[in-house]
Design an enzyme around this catalytic site. Sequence first.
Site, PDB file in Angstrom:
ATOM      1  N   LYS A 176      -5.364  -6.941  12.615  1.00  0.00           N
ATOM      2  CA  LYS A 176      -5.395  -6.400  13.973  1.00  0.00           C
ATOM      3  C   LYS A 176      -5.160  -7.523  14.973  1.00  0.00           C
ATOM      4  O   LYS A 176      -5.318  -8.686  14.668  1.00  0.00           O
ATOM      5  CB  LYS A 176      -6.741  -5.725  14.211  1.00  0.00           C
ATOM      6  CG  LYS A 176      -6.736  -4.275  13.773  1.00  0.00           C
ATOM      7  CD  LYS A 176      -6.038  -3.411  14.815  1.00  0.00           C
ATOM      8  CE  LYS A 176      -5.859  -2.005  14.290  1.00  0.00           C
ATOM      9  NZ  LYS A 176      -5.066  -1.186  15.195  1.00  0.00           N
ATOM     10  N   ASP A 206     -17.258  -4.990   7.964  1.00  0.00           N
ATOM     11  CA  ASP A 206     -16.376  -5.895   8.724  1.00  0.00           C
ATOM     12  C   ASP A 206     -16.428  -5.595  10.224  1.00  0.00           C
ATOM     13  O   ASP A 206     -15.405  -5.688  10.925  1.00  0.00           O
ATOM     14  CB  ASP A 206     -14.919  -5.805   8.235  1.00  0.00           C
ATOM     15  CG  ASP A 206     -14.707  -6.463   6.873  1.00  0.00           C
ATOM     16  OD1 ASP A 206     -15.688  -6.954   6.280  1.00  0.00           O
ATOM     17  OD2 ASP A 206     -13.552  -6.476   6.400  1.00  0.00           O
ATOM     18  N   GLN A 235     -14.507 -13.066  41.927  1.00  0.00           N
ATOM     19  CA  GLN A 235     -15.082 -13.315  43.265  1.00  0.00           C
ATOM     20  C   GLN A 235     -13.992 -13.323  44.346  1.00  0.00           C
ATOM     21  O   GLN A 235     -12.804 -13.378  44.062  1.00  0.00           O
ATOM     22  CB  GLN A 235     -15.881 -14.635  43.305  1.00  0.00           C
ATOM     23  CG  GLN A 235     -16.947 -14.778  42.244  1.00  0.00           C
ATOM     24  CD  GLN A 235     -18.149 -13.856  42.387  1.00  0.00           C
ATOM     25  OE1 GLN A 235     -18.765 -13.476  41.413  1.00  0.00           O
ATOM     26  NE2 GLN A 235     -18.487 -13.474  43.608  1.00  0.00           N
ATOM     27  N   ASP A 249      -5.790 -16.130  13.918  1.00  0.00           N
ATOM     28  CA  ASP A 249      -6.673 -16.167  12.748  1.00  0.00           C
ATOM     29  C   ASP A 249      -5.933 -16.972  11.688  1.00  0.00           C
ATOM     30  O   ASP A 249      -4.893 -16.547  11.187  1.00  0.00           O
ATOM     31  CB  ASP A 249      -6.942 -14.728  12.282  1.00  0.00           C
ATOM     32  CG  ASP A 249      -7.759 -14.671  10.978  1.00  0.00           C
ATOM     33  OD1 ASP A 249      -7.993 -15.724  10.361  1.00  0.00           O
ATOM     34  OD2 ASP A 249      -8.141 -13.551  10.600  1.00  0.00           O
ATOM     35  N   ASP A 301     -13.385 -14.336  13.134  1.00  0.00           N
ATOM     36  CA  ASP A 301     -12.510 -15.249  12.386  1.00  0.00           C
ATOM     37  C   ASP A 301     -11.325 -15.749  13.205  1.00  0.00           C
ATOM     38  O   ASP A 301     -10.383 -16.313  12.650  1.00  0.00           O
ATOM     39  CB  ASP A 301     -12.016 -14.566  11.098  1.00  0.00           C
ATOM     40  CG  ASP A 301     -11.263 -13.271  11.382  1.00  0.00           C
ATOM     41  OD1 ASP A 301     -11.064 -12.944  12.558  1.00  0.00           O
ATOM     42  OD2 ASP A 301     -10.883 -12.586  10.414  1.00  0.00           O
ATOM     43  N   TYR A 310       1.372  -4.490   7.606  1.00  0.00           N
ATOM     44  CA  TYR A 310       0.017  -4.901   7.951  1.00  0.00           C
ATOM     45  C   TYR A 310      -0.142  -6.422   7.915  1.00  0.00           C
ATOM     46  O   TYR A 310       0.154  -7.054   6.930  1.00  0.00           O
ATOM     47  CB  TYR A 310      -1.015  -4.289   6.994  1.00  0.00           C
ATOM     48  CG  TYR A 310      -2.390  -4.824   7.294  1.00  0.00           C
ATOM     49  CD1 TYR A 310      -3.083  -4.339   8.397  1.00  0.00           C
ATOM     50  CD2 TYR A 310      -2.953  -5.843   6.552  1.00  0.00           C
ATOM     51  CE1 TYR A 310      -4.319  -4.846   8.741  1.00  0.00           C
ATOM     52  CE2 TYR A 310      -4.193  -6.359   6.882  1.00  0.00           C
ATOM     53  CZ  TYR A 310      -4.869  -5.851   7.978  1.00  0.00           C
ATOM     54  OH  TYR A 310      -6.085  -6.370   8.312  1.00  0.00           O
ATOM     55  N   TYR A 359     -10.576 -17.825   3.498  1.00  0.00           N
ATOM     56  CA  TYR A 359      -9.903 -16.561   3.250  1.00  0.00           C
ATOM     57  C   TYR A 359      -8.748 -16.310   4.234  1.00  0.00           C
ATOM     58  O   TYR A 359      -8.918 -16.400   5.445  1.00  0.00           O
ATOM     59  CB  TYR A 359     -10.905 -15.389   3.302  1.00  0.00           C
ATOM     60  CG  TYR A 359     -10.264 -14.181   2.695  1.00  0.00           C
ATOM     61  CD1 TYR A 359     -10.033 -14.128   1.323  1.00  0.00           C
ATOM     62  CD2 TYR A 359      -9.796 -13.154   3.490  1.00  0.00           C
ATOM     63  CE1 TYR A 359      -9.370 -13.070   0.756  1.00  0.00           C
ATOM     64  CE2 TYR A 359      -9.138 -12.086   2.927  1.00  0.00           C
ATOM     65  CZ  TYR A 359      -8.927 -12.051   1.563  1.00  0.00           C
ATOM     66  OH  TYR A 359      -8.251 -11.007   1.005  1.00  0.00           O
ATOM     67  N   ASN A 388       8.300 -20.793  21.532  1.00  0.00           N
ATOM     68  CA  ASN A 388       7.355 -19.867  22.145  1.00  0.00           C
ATOM     69  C   ASN A 388       6.620 -19.126  21.030  1.00  0.00           C
ATOM     70  O   ASN A 388       7.270 -18.612  20.116  1.00  0.00           O
ATOM     71  CB  ASN A 388       8.118 -18.877  23.042  1.00  0.00           C
ATOM     72  CG  ASN A 388       7.179 -18.152  23.989  1.00  0.00           C
ATOM     73  OD1 ASN A 388       6.190 -17.564  23.571  1.00  0.00           O
ATOM     74  ND2 ASN A 388       7.488 -18.214  25.269  1.00  0.00           N
ATOM     75  N   ASP A 390      -6.706  -8.495  17.698  1.00  0.00           N
ATOM     76  CA  ASP A 390      -7.831  -9.293  18.155  1.00  0.00           C
ATOM     77  C   ASP A 390      -7.506  -9.981  19.478  1.00  0.00           C
ATOM     78  O   ASP A 390      -7.322 -11.205  19.545  1.00  0.00           O
ATOM     79  CB  ASP A 390      -8.242 -10.306  17.070  1.00  0.00           C
ATOM     80  CG  ASP A 390      -8.658  -9.594  15.786  1.00  0.00           C
ATOM     81  OD1 ASP A 390      -9.000  -8.399  15.848  1.00  0.00           O
ATOM     82  OD2 ASP A 390      -8.613 -10.215  14.718  1.00  0.00           O
TER      83      ASP A 390
HETATM   84  C1  F6R Z   1      -9.835  -6.052   9.888  1.00  0.00           C
HETATM   85  C2  F6R Z   1     -10.056  -7.123   8.907  1.00  0.00           C
HETATM   86  C3  F6R Z   1     -10.780  -6.799   7.658  1.00  0.00           C
HETATM   87  C4  F6R Z   1      -9.817  -6.692   6.491  1.00  0.00           C
HETATM   88  C5  F6R Z   1     -10.549  -6.295   5.197  1.00  0.00           C
HETATM   89  C6  F6R Z   1      -9.614  -6.303   3.998  1.00  0.00           C
HETATM   90  O1  F6R Z   1      -9.159  -6.528  10.993  1.00  0.00           O
HETATM   91  O2  F6R Z   1      -9.642  -8.238   9.080  1.00  0.00           O
HETATM   92  O3  F6R Z   1     -11.546  -5.632   7.807  1.00  0.00           O
HETATM   93  O4  F6R Z   1      -8.814  -5.766   6.774  1.00  0.00           O
HETATM   94  O5  F6R Z   1     -11.599  -7.196   4.921  1.00  0.00           O
HETATM   95  O6  F6R Z   1      -9.012  -7.547   3.947  1.00  0.00           O
HETATM   96  P1  F6R Z   1      -7.986  -8.010   2.820  1.00  0.00           P
HETATM   97  O7  F6R Z   1      -6.861  -6.995   2.810  1.00  0.00           O
HETATM   98  O8  F6R Z   1      -7.572  -9.354   3.290  1.00  0.00           O
HETATM   99  O9  F6R Z   1      -8.741  -8.013   1.514  1.00  0.00           O
HETATM  100 MG    MG Z   2      -9.058 -12.472   9.287  1.00  0.00          MG
HETATM  101 MG    MG Z   3      -9.899 -11.493  13.555  1.00  0.00          MG
END
Ligand code: F6R
Ligand code: MG
Ligand code: MG
Length: 368
Positions: free
Chosen positions: A233, A288, A243, A13, A54, A230, A92, A106, A235
């Site tokens: 995620k 989201d 087959q 992302d 995204d 954080y 964003y 890598n 993803d």
């Molecule tokens: C979950 C995700 C979104 C953001 C949420 C807050 O994987 O990408 O739900 O966690 O929109 O985002 P920020 O912290 O960037 O404002």
């Molecule tokens: Mg994102």
């Molecule tokens: Mg994503």
Amino acid sequence: MAEKVTFSVIKADVGGYVGHSSMHPALIEEAEEKLGDAKREGTLIDFHVTRVGDDLELIMTHRKGEDNAEIHQLAWDVFLAATEVAKSLKLYGAGQDLLSDAFSGNVKGMGPGVAEMEFEERESEPILVFMADKTSAGAWNMPLVKMFADPFTTIGLVISPVMHEGFRFEVHDALESKRIYFDCPDELYDMLVFIGAPARYMIKGVQHRGTGEVGAVSSTQRLSLIAGRYVGKDDPVLVVRCQGAFPAVGEVLEPFAFPHLVEGWMRGSHHGPLMPVSVPQSNPSRFDGPPRVVCLGFQLCNGSLVGPRDMFDDVSFDETRRQANVAGEYLRRHGPFEPHRLPLDEMEYTTMPQVAKRLEGRFEDLEE
Ligand code: F6R
Ligand code: MG
Ligand code: MG
């Protein structure tokens, strides 16, 4: 012996549009241009650029093997270039999954997700690429066990002589950084003790027990563990050969007819149903989410990608999508309560340390 082909899916992302809900077409165009150059130069045999929500997904074929520095450098450079485009449009979270400034050969451990497999192309090689948004790597555990070890999903396990022996699963412990192999069906119950806890134990890959041929490979890394904080995620992505000695295309897709609950959704801190959708429908917008999975199918032709077919663009998954909406609505009504909200140690966002510290003195011992 025929020359082997490597199938690499590398994703990140590098900027959302709008918010984290989808991707601006300019990022896809940038990636296509860069990978087009690499194909012309002979680094790649072929490629396909796509997205889920995204996440920018680079699907590439080449002859350089897994974990190849040149291929990983190429993917990293594409993500850097797409980040510049994202920055220029003030999209964003530009560059959000690129956790390091210095590339060292890598992309593993640097933010992007990777699933790669090297194999000898069969006379006909149908291959499915699953890509998910707003969820974590453990999301593949249930579908993989259904595809390769559940006779109620894959009848081939029962009635196809070339599948009857079963499959070997490679399981990773994301917390301890360890791996273990389980031979199924013999060790299915032992394996389920672990993989039923998908936040910690994840299926990395599956092999045919008779031939050792690779059948499936997933991206298992957890961004939150890599960064220690954080960063979104994981993803994840998953590549499955179909087959013959492997489950049929329809058997591989069948587990996704049940929108099982996965971790992710809003702020990576909720349980939600995994909804199978076409690529154009992969725009997680409600709270989201809910989490999405797309699947592109290809036929390989001497390493070239014939396709894709957008596999969930099919009315037979309409009822699954409806069930996912119903289950999602039911969960949403729990608001900030578990089990919609994840347990304390699983949430990607938390205010607990600050709040607990502020209220420290107000907690009194209970009388015995
Ligand atoms: C979950 C995700 C979104 C953001 C949420 C807050 O994987 O990408 O739900 O966690 O929109 O985002 P920020 O912290 O960037 O404002
Ligand atoms: Mg994102
Ligand atoms: Mg994503």
